[in-house]
Design a protein around this motif. Structure first.
Motif, PDB file in Angstrom:
ATOM      1  N   THR A  18       0.845  -1.198   0.000  1.00 48.81           N
ATOM      2  CA  THR A  18       0.000   0.000   0.000  1.00 48.81           C
ATOM      3  C   THR A  18       0.880   1.248   0.000  1.00 48.81           C
ATOM      4  N   THR A  19       0.307   2.361  -0.361  1.00 49.78           N
ATOM      5  CA  THR A  19       1.024   3.629  -0.308  1.00 49.78           C
ATOM      6  C   THR A  19       1.284   3.999   1.150  1.00 49.78           C
ATOM      7  N   LEU A  20       2.491   4.466   1.397  1.00 47.09           N
ATOM      8  CA  LEU A  20       2.883   4.794   2.768  1.00 47.09           C
ATOM      9  C   LEU A  20       2.927   6.303   2.975  1.00 47.09           C
ATOM     10  N   SER A  21       2.542   6.742   4.160  1.00 48.95           N
ATOM     11  CA  SER A  21       2.681   8.164   4.485  1.00 48.95           C
ATOM     12  C   SER A  21       4.142   8.495   4.760  1.00 48.95           C
ATOM     13  N   ASN A  22       4.870   7.519   5.279  1.00 47.62           N
ATOM     14  CA  ASN A  22       6.293   7.694   5.538  1.00 47.62           C
ATOM     15  C   ASN A  22       6.914   6.312   5.668  1.00 47.62           C
ATOM     16  N   ILE A  23       8.209   6.247   5.610  1.00 44.18           N
ATOM     17  CA  ILE A  23       8.894   4.977   5.817  1.00 44.18           C
ATOM     18  C   ILE A  23      10.079   5.216   6.739  1.00 44.18           C
ATOM     19  N   GLN A  24      10.323   4.257   7.606  1.00 40.96           N
ATOM     20  CA  GLN A  24      11.413   4.358   8.560  1.00 40.96           C
ATOM     21  C   GLN A  24      12.404   3.226   8.322  1.00 40.96           C
TER      22      GLN A  24
END
Lengths: 113, 115
Positions: free
Chosen positions: B27-33
């Motif tokens: 899915t599309t992510l708001s952010n990635i860490q």
């Protein structure tokens, strides 16, 4: 620095025992998590809590329960330990801000024999 | 549910070689860490990417977030023995508009560096 402390680094328990894993954080974080880490499977979320006495199931809650009576403390309970629960257990905490990172404890390696 | 896939699972390099690990979300992510776990240690936060196409650097480490915000990569230039460990990507999981800090982790890439 944020400190997340787990009560034990290593534990050996017998099948059928009730096991308590304790986690304490000292930064007044709202969110706390229990993950299980197994080779090739990454970190899988067992339970999390976003407030005192609030808890939500994660991806693999079966065989586990949790308790959060105080904001700083989050306990993971194995009601009746089984050999397939032998694993590394990681506690983490985070704030309730958006885009917040997780701070992990040192981990508890649990062996059920 | 949301899945985050990470490849490769293992990477063995000679000291001085480059290393890259890739992360793909369903899915599309708001952010990635990104996190690093040293052998015998616990995961430690490295960096967060928020914007589409974002590129961030930390010394020899370069992190990228894809244009569609569904993939990311970590590239290490000229690896050193201190780079040994497992590198994880993680994306937030949302339910009802909030994530409560929940993260879905990739399986991790175990990096071994031979001196």
């Amino acid at each position: 620095d944020v400190k997340v402390t787990q009560s034990s680094r290593y534990l050996v328990k017998r099948t059928g025992e009730k096991v308590f894993l304790e986690c304490v954080q000292d930064m007044d974080h709202e969110n706390m998590f229990w993950y299980r880490q197994d080779p090739g499977l990454g970190l899988r979320l067992i339970y999390f809590s976003y407030d005192v006495k609030m808890k939500e199931k994660g991806d693999i809650p079966e065989g586990y329960s949790v308790s959060r009576e105080k904001k700083e403390r989050f306990s993971l309970i194995l009601e009746s330990a089984s050999t397939n629960q032998t694993s590394m257990y990681l506690c983490a905490s985070s704030t309730d801000r958006s885009y917040t990172e997780a701070f992990f404890g040192q981990g508890t390696r649990l062996t059920v024999v | 549910g949301q899945q985050v896939m990470q490849i490769p699972q293992y990477q063995h390099v000679q000291e001085g070689e480059d290393f890259t690990t890739y992360c793909n979300s369903s899915t599309t992510l708001s952010n990635i860490q990104w996190y690093k776990q040293r052998p015998g240690g616990h995961p430690v936060f490295l960096i967060q990417l928020v914007k589409s196409g974002e590129v961030k650097k930390q010394k020899r480490l370069t992190f990228q977030f894809g244009e569609a915000k569904k993939n990311s990569s970590l590239h290490i230039t000229a690896t050193q023995t201190t780079d040994v460990g497992t590198y994880f990507c993680a994306g937030p999981v949302y339910a009802g508009g909030t994530s409560y800090g929940k993260l879905t982790f990739g399986q991790g890439t175990i990096l071994t560096v031979h001196p």
